[in-house]
Scaffold this motif. Structure first.
Motif, short mmCIF file in Angstrom:
data_model
loop_
_atom_site.label_atom_id
_atom_site.label_comp_id
_atom_site.label_asym_id
_atom_site.label_seq_id
_atom_site.Cartn_x
_atom_site.Cartn_y
_atom_site.Cartn_z
N ILE A 36 0.85 -1.19 0.00
CA ILE A 36 0.00 0.00 0.00
C ILE A 36 0.89 1.24 0.00
CG2 ILE A 36 -1.72 1.34 1.28
CD1 ILE A 36 -2.56 -1.33 2.63
N TYR A 38 0.29 5.26 0.63
CA TYR A 38 -0.78 6.09 1.19
C TYR A 38 -0.24 7.46 1.60
CZ TYR A 38 1.22 4.61 5.68
OH TYR A 38 2.07 4.37 6.74
N GLY A 72 -4.83 6.66 -1.34
CA GLY A 72 -4.13 5.39 -1.16
C GLY A 72 -4.24 4.54 -2.40
N VAL A 74 -3.41 0.36 -3.71
CA VAL A 74 -3.07 -1.00 -3.30
C VAL A 74 -2.57 -1.76 -4.52
CG1 VAL A 74 -3.82 -3.00 -1.98
CG2 VAL A 74 -5.02 -0.81 -1.70
N CYS A 90 -6.05 -1.12 3.75
CA CYS A 90 -5.86 0.25 3.26
C CYS A 90 -7.02 1.13 3.70
CB CYS A 90 -5.73 0.24 1.74
SG CYS A 90 -5.53 1.89 1.02
#
Length: 587
Positions: A36, A38, A72, A74, A90
């Protein structure tokens, strides 16, 4: 390393690529365990927009995380969806949830299922979450798409950019979701590629699956999926087909969006990863011109660059966004949101709304021209003979281009033959339209002007300097009354220009350059007055560069084997031109 990749371990590749992103944007962080990227908390609450998918589409989506863009992203393994658990973490632990979360996902079964499962788990925890699925690919028609529908490709980034810009303005989750859906409904895209991509750690595709030379797959997906057809065509033909698939309302299988000449349109030309910046520029220009000429569409925004790749795919995609009213008022139109600033390392568009608004303002460039006029002279020539002789020589040079290019590929950068041919073609076109003249200087100056414009690089500069100096030398040796130009006057002019050229280049005979052909030509013509003998001397000089160690030019530092067995490309090309002059005079 492998023959195809510097990092051939796909797991290591994805992990290290993700770790690199915070290095280029300190406002983001990496949760490597869950793959992830973010945004770090900054104290301002807004709707969080989350996206992602398989790796291999960079800069989508991890490098689109930042202020004004995604909250974010993924990542899965290469071309594979991330797991629902990654996505859930996430949403629950890596992004702001106070004003809600919007998930934007491309229409691929694995992505829809895994992101959808994570959304439902987050909702079960009491989090306000919505999900928008983008399917913009016109390469998949209704019949083939069936219940699944269109795949999501590069148009997805426009949905993300517009929705995220609205979120940054403090809009509600419903408003952000609605504008994402509105944008997605008004996008159509299609991609094409010259080859399938090689995925690190996997065997390369071969046999019938691989495209043949000059064959293009129209509608190819971003995971090596087959397109709608394969054909052999050129760029204009390819773009024509791609735009027809996007815009032809008579094609009921692919007509997903009606765009008329009166509509405002955003054009996105996306590099699938393996197209050079130079070539993408040429592709973009072709798309823009065909939109204007064939469809009467002038885009109000044009984005060209690398937005969503298929690893190093040798292809591109075209996306068209029909600009519609958002109903949200000033500062929140689709164009203003698209133009809004974004601080993400992968978002390349940097043109402001004010600059775009000025695109329609009339701009009249200053007239070019230095006022130079070709001064008449008393040296006379037979125009028909000069034209036919030079035509023979130029055609011989054009025929020799593949051989010059082959030699320059071994000892240089491969452009010498192409540059010579480009100059030769341009002079031939000039000869076709040139007004008849018996003034030798007027004839020569017309040729010089073409050489200066069409021939670039080192050889172009040398030819231009030499020919300008030749014109000066001939003028100095011109008679006081009109007389035919003689071999002696040509020789004196050439001697003068050779001397002038020596002021600008240290190249001398024996340095393995075109001087090894030019010098003996000039000296032999001065001594014998015979063009045949001079051309033969030039040919011998060019042959003598085989095995000669270079003192100048790229050959000095080009590595590899084989240079000893080929002549200097510039010397060889010049010798062919001079032999052509000799041949032309004998005809």
């Amino acid at each position: 390393m492998s023959a195809k990749h510097f990092i051939n371990d796909p797991t290591h590749l994805v992990n290290t690529a993700l770790l690199s992103i915070p290095h280029t944007n300190p406002s983001v962080a990496c949760d490597l365990e869950n793959k992830i990227i973010y945004r770090k908390p900054n104290g301002s609450a807004q709707v969080s927009v989350v996206s992602g998918g398989g790796s291999g589409h960079e800069p989508s989506f991890a490098s689109f995380v930042g202020h004004g863009l995604l909250s974010g992203a993924v990542a899965g393994t290469i071309f594979a969806s991330p797991s629902a658990e990654q996505i859930k973490r996430c949403i629950l632990h890596r992004v702001e949830k106070q004003k809600g979360v919007l998930v934007v996902v491309m229409n691929y079964t694995g992505d829809v299922l895994n992101f959808g499962m994570a959304v439902e788990k987050a909702r079960a925890r009491g989090i306000e979450v919505d999900m928008v699925i983008v399917g913009d690919d016109a390469g998949v028609g209704r019949a083939k798409g069936g219940k699944v529908g269109r795949r999501g490709i590069a148009g997805t980034v426009l949905v993300q950019k517009i929705a995220c810009a609205l979120a940054a303005k403090g809009a509600s989750l419903r408003e952000v979701s609605d504008i994402a859906r509105l944008t997605a409904r008004n996008i159509v895209s299609i991609g094409s590629s010259l080859s399938h991509v090689h995925v690190p750690g996997r065997a390369a595709m071969s046999g019938d699956d691989e495209l043949k030379d000059s064959e293009v797959e129209i509608g190819m997906g971003i995971h090596n999926e087959a397109g709608s057809e394969r054909r052999i065509t050129d760029l204009p033909g390819l773009v024509k087909t791609m735009l027809s698939h996007c815009l032809n309302t008579a094609d009921k299988d692919r007509s997903f969006l009606e765009i008329t000449p009166g509509d405002e349109v955003v054009l996105l030309v996306n590099n699938l990863g393996g197209v050079s910046v130079l070539e993408l520029g040429g592709i973009t220009n072709e798309v823009v011109e065909q939109l204007a000429n064939d469809w009467k569409i002038t885009p109000v925004r044009i984005l060209a660059g690398t937005f969503m790749t298929s690893l190093n795919g040798l292809g591109f995609s075209i996306s068209l966004l029909k600009v519609v009213d958002t109903g949200l008022g000033s500062g929140k139109s689709l164009l203003e949101l698209l133009d809004a600033p974004a601080e993400a390392s992968g978002w390349p568009a940097a043109i402001t709304t004010d600059t775009w608004r000025k695109q329609g303002i009339m701009f009249v460039p200053e007239e070019q021209g230095d006022g130079e006029e070709i001064q008449p002279n008393d040296l006379r020539l037979d125009f028909a003979l000069a034209k036919s002789t030079l035509t023979t020589a130029l055609n011989r040079l054009i025929v020799a281009e593949p051989e010059v290019t082959k030699y320059d590929t071994i000892v240089g950068d491969g452009d010498c033959g192409i540059g010579l041919k480009r100059g030769a073609d341009a002079i031939l076109k000039l000869l076709e339209r040139m007004k008849k003249t018996d003034d030798a200087l007027v004839f020569l100056q017309n040729i010089i002007q073409v050489v200066e414009v069409t021939m670039d690089g080192t050889s172009g500069a040398i030819y231009a300097i030499f020919l300008n100096a030749l014109a000066h030398g001939l003028r100095q040796n011109a008679p006081s009354s009109p007389q035919p130009i003689t071999a002696d006057i040509w020789a004196k002019g050439l001697e003068s220009s050779l001397q002038s050229l020596s002021k600008y280049t240290p190249a001398r005979p024996g340095d393995r350059t075109l001087i090894d052909a030019l010098y003996p030509f000039v000296k032999t013509l001065s001594k014998t007055g015979s063009i045949d003998a001079a051309a033969q001397a030039a040919e011998e000089g060019a042959k003598g560069t085989r095995g000669m160690k270079a003192s100048l030019g790229r050959t000095v530092y080009v590595g590899g084997e084989g240079w000893q067995g080929v002549p200097d490309p510039g010397a060889y090309g010049l010798a062919e031109l001079l032999l052509g002059l000799s041949e032309g005079l004998r005809l």
